[in-house]
Design a protein around this motif. Structure first.
Motif: not given
Length: 222
Positions: A36-37, A45-51, A55-62
């Motif tokens: 979900t966003i 997508v995320s950079r390979a192997g980083t997530r 997992e829940t995370y925030t990026e660029n305010g989302k």
């Protein structure tokens, strides 16, 4: 001014958009997730192997939540990408086209993705000889170590002629468009002396198989 050159050219419309496979996305250095966003179901997508899954995370305010990391393109969906030029700079936009919706995945500098991709795959010829990247990408390779003039095609040895056939095959079977300019100065001390320019549609270079083939052709006379 160029002289004594041989040209292999396939003209037409430079393709800016095409479909890709899951292995291409992985080669670019990305993982594909379902989650979900901001609470709305989506692919991203995320950079390979980083997530990781869960997992829940925030990026660029989302806020992103990963329910499942995909191991293939979802059924009845297509991975599409295109090259756009904005304010004089190239970008690669890619998205997932599914039955229910389109999911924007990323908009990145294609030069950075190609560098990451080619370095990981050890496509050293591409990495070394690329000169510029836009809707088309051009390569220049200078291996002239003698003071001479270019030879006519009639004096090209079989190995050099085979390179030209391989270029034709790339244009015909893989890219549909391309311009290859070649000057051959002969062989000395078992070294081929030549100079080449090669213009190809950038979007096709994001295909693992196309980049692999172009890299091999560039290395054939070394």
């Amino acid at each position: 001014m160029l002289e004594g050159y041989y040209i292999v050219e396939n003209t037409g419309i430079v393709p800016a958009e095409r479909r890709f496979r899951f292995k291409d996305l992985k080669a670019w250095g990305y993982d594909l997730h379902l989650g979900t966003i901001d609470g709305k179901e989506a692919y991203f997508v995320s950079r390979a192997g980083t997530r990781e899954e869960g997992e829940t995370y925030t990026e660029n305010g989302k806020e992103y939540h990963i329910s499942e990391t995909q191991r293939e393109i979802p059924k009845n969906a297509r991975l599409l990408a295109r090259i756009v030029i904005e304010r004089g700079q190239p970008y690669l936009e890619f998205w997932l086209e599914a039955e229910e919706a389109n999911y924007p995945l990323a908009k990145e500098d294609p030069r950075l993705i190609l560098h990451r991709f080619w370095t990981a795959k050890k496509f050293n010829q591409l990495e070394k000889h690329v000169r510029s990247v836009g809707l088309t990408t051009d390569f220049f390779k200078d291996r002239v170590f003698v003071k001479s003039i270019p030879l006519p095609f009639e004096e090209y040895p079989p190995k050099v002629r085979r390179v030209l056939r391989e270029v034709r095959d790339v244009h015909r079977d893989m890219t549909g468009f391309g311009r290859f300019v070649f000057q051959y100065y002969g062989e000395e001390d078992k070294t081929h002396n030549y100079r080449l320019w090669w213009l190809l549609p950038t979007i096709h270079l994001f295909d693992v198989e196309v980049s692999n083939e172009v890299d091999k052709v560039l290395a054939m006379l070394d």
